[in-house]
Motif scaffolding. Structure first.
Motif, PDB file in Angstrom:
ATOM      1  N   ILE A 142      73.377  89.242  76.626  1.00 59.33           N
ATOM      2  CA  ILE A 142      73.175  89.018  75.187  1.00 59.33           C
ATOM      3  C   ILE A 142      71.699  88.777  74.889  1.00 59.33           C
ATOM      4  CG2 ILE A 142      73.687  87.486  73.239  1.00 59.33           C
ATOM      5  CD1 ILE A 142      76.000  89.315  74.034  1.00 59.33           C
TER       6      ILE A 142
ATOM      7  N   ASN B 272      69.629  91.727  74.617  1.00 55.19           N
ATOM      8  CA  ASN B 272      69.932  92.523  73.433  1.00 55.19           C
ATOM      9  C   ASN B 272      69.836  91.690  72.154  1.00 55.19           C
ATOM     10  OD1 ASN B 272      70.952  95.377  74.333  1.00 55.19           O
ATOM     11  ND2 ASN B 272      71.830  93.933  75.802  1.00 55.19           N
ATOM     12  N   THR B 273      68.971  90.685  72.183  1.00 53.55           N
ATOM     13  CA  THR B 273      68.714  89.849  71.010  1.00 53.55           C
ATOM     14  C   THR B 273      67.344  90.199  70.447  1.00 53.55           C
ATOM     15  OG1 THR B 273      70.088  88.020  71.807  1.00 53.55           O
ATOM     16  CG2 THR B 273      68.385  87.486  70.182  1.00 53.55           C
TER      17      THR B 273
ATOM     18  N   ASN C  97      72.176  89.950  67.206  1.00 49.79           N
ATOM     19  CA  ASN C  97      72.571  88.866  68.113  1.00 49.79           C
ATOM     20  C   ASN C  97      71.861  87.544  67.832  1.00 49.79           C
ATOM     21  OD1 ASN C  97      74.632  90.024  69.691  1.00 49.79           O
ATOM     22  ND2 ASN C  97      73.116  91.150  70.900  1.00 49.79           N
TER      23      ASN C  97
ATOM     24  N   HIS D 286      74.021  84.159  68.109  1.00 45.26           N
ATOM     25  CA  HIS D 286      75.229  84.499  68.875  1.00 45.26           C
ATOM     26  C   HIS D 286      75.856  83.227  69.476  1.00 45.26           C
ATOM     27  CE1 HIS D 286      77.766  86.276  71.997  1.00 45.26           C
ATOM     28  NE2 HIS D 286      77.650  87.437  71.350  1.00 45.26           N
TER      29      HIS D 286
END
Length: 351
Positions: free
Chosen positions: A186, A189-190, A303, A306
């Motif tokens: 995560i 991909n933030t 994200n 998240h």
């Protein structure tokens, strides 16, 4: 005994956490890798004029940030939009004048510059509590403590809070214990806000645009700048324009960008636009303390906030904070304060 907390990062998130946690009786140390505090807040003084090359605006719905400004006795003023704006649709026509809608949301700036927040938050920190030039390279989880290793020192704490952008954290800091693999995925991909921005500022002797009945606001489909705004100070004693350059110019030289900008300023404002006293810029994609180079395109704010960031790690001794982890206004200054308040309440209940 006071619980000791090491905070990684001396931007708004880290300074606010340090400020709040110290008030709650915790022992704190803030470690900043750069030689200055502020992170993506970067108020620079050029020719006696302060310009923002980082975070600039807030809005009435940024409730936590506005509360903080009130607590710190920081004043706000409206972004000037009085007068006509200019719009450049193509490179075959001159920019057209138009009036901005009267019902648009008001943007606010901070009297004295955005860095005023940093100055107020850090005013009571000792040299030991706030240390620059301390780049964290490793975190070691021990049974009853946690160690933070920088390039030149080791710090021991009961808990560590990272305010680094998540993608930067998982790619530049080594851990003695394996981090959760889902967290790493995560984090990679933030989106990191502002990492794609090129901000520029121009200092002028007079606000010539006002004399022309212009607001200083301009938009362009052509570039090199895509947006430009009046950036004069609250007292109206120092005059500037500030805006954003096309991100595709990041790999060009500063001289090249300035040359192209000068031509566009002439198209927008005539000779007066080229007669600035000082030009400055900040290419945020070149800041290796903000993000890591990769070819993956991420949509803005993807994200941010998240649920994976709302958990503790390393047996409850490691928390990931920072604006990108905020479930409210992630990436913005408001997000930094919102997330900070979440964590302070969490730690007050824990200890």
């Amino acid at each position: 005994m006071k619980k000791k907390i090491v905070i990684i990062g001396g931007g708004l998130s880290g300074l606010y956490l340090g400020y709040k946690l110290k008030k709650e009786g915790f022992s704190i140390q803030i470690l900043e890798a750069n030689n200055r505090i502020g992170g993506r807040i970067f108020t620079k003084k050029n020719d006696h004029t302060k310009v923002e090359l980082g975070a600039t605006w807030l809005w009435r719905y940024n409730e936590e940030l506005i509360k903080l400004c009130a607590t710190l006795q920081i004043s706000l003023f409206e972004q000037n939009t009085k007068g006509d704006a200019l719009y450049e649709a193509s490179n075959t026509n001159l920019p057209e004048r138009f009036q901005l809608p009267g019902n648009q949301e008001i943007s606010y700036r901070i009297v004295g510059g955005t860095a005023t927040i940093l100055e107020k938050l850090s005013s009571d920190f000792s040299e030991d509590e706030l240390q620059c030039n301390q780049k964290v390279v490793r975190i070691e989880d021990q049974e009853n403590s946690i160690h933070v290793l920088t390039e030149n020192a080791t710090f021991t704490a009961d808990m560590v809070i990272s305010t680094m952008p998540p993608q930067l954290l998982v790619n530049t800091v080594h851990f003695s214990s394996q981090l959760d693999l889902n967290l790493i995925e995560i984090a990679n991909n933030t989106h990191t806000w502002m990492k794609d921005s090129i901000k520029f500022a121009l200092v002028y002797k007079t606000p010539f645009w006002k004399e022309k009945g212009l607001s200083g606001v301009g938009f362009s489909n052509v570039g090199p700048f895509t947006e430009i705004y009046d950036h004069s100070d609250f007292e109206n004693n120092h005059f500037a324009l500030m805006g954003f350059l096309n991100a595709g110019l990041a790999n060009e030289t500063k001289a090249y960008r300035e040359e192209k900008l000068r031509a566009q300023l002439f198209n927008f404002f005539g000779e007066a636009g080229k007669n600035y006293l000082y030009y400055d810029e900040k290419v945020w994609s070149k800041e290796d303390l903000l993000h890591v180079d990769n070819t993956t395109f991420l949509n803005p704010h993807v994200n941010n906030g998240h649920p994976v960031y709302q958990q503790d790690y390393l047996n409850g001794k490691f928390i990931i904070a920072g604006s990108e982890t905020s479930p409210s206004y992630g990436g913005y200054m408001e997000g930094a304060i919102y997330r900070g308040n979440q964590i302070v309440e969490q730690l007050k209940n824990k200890f």
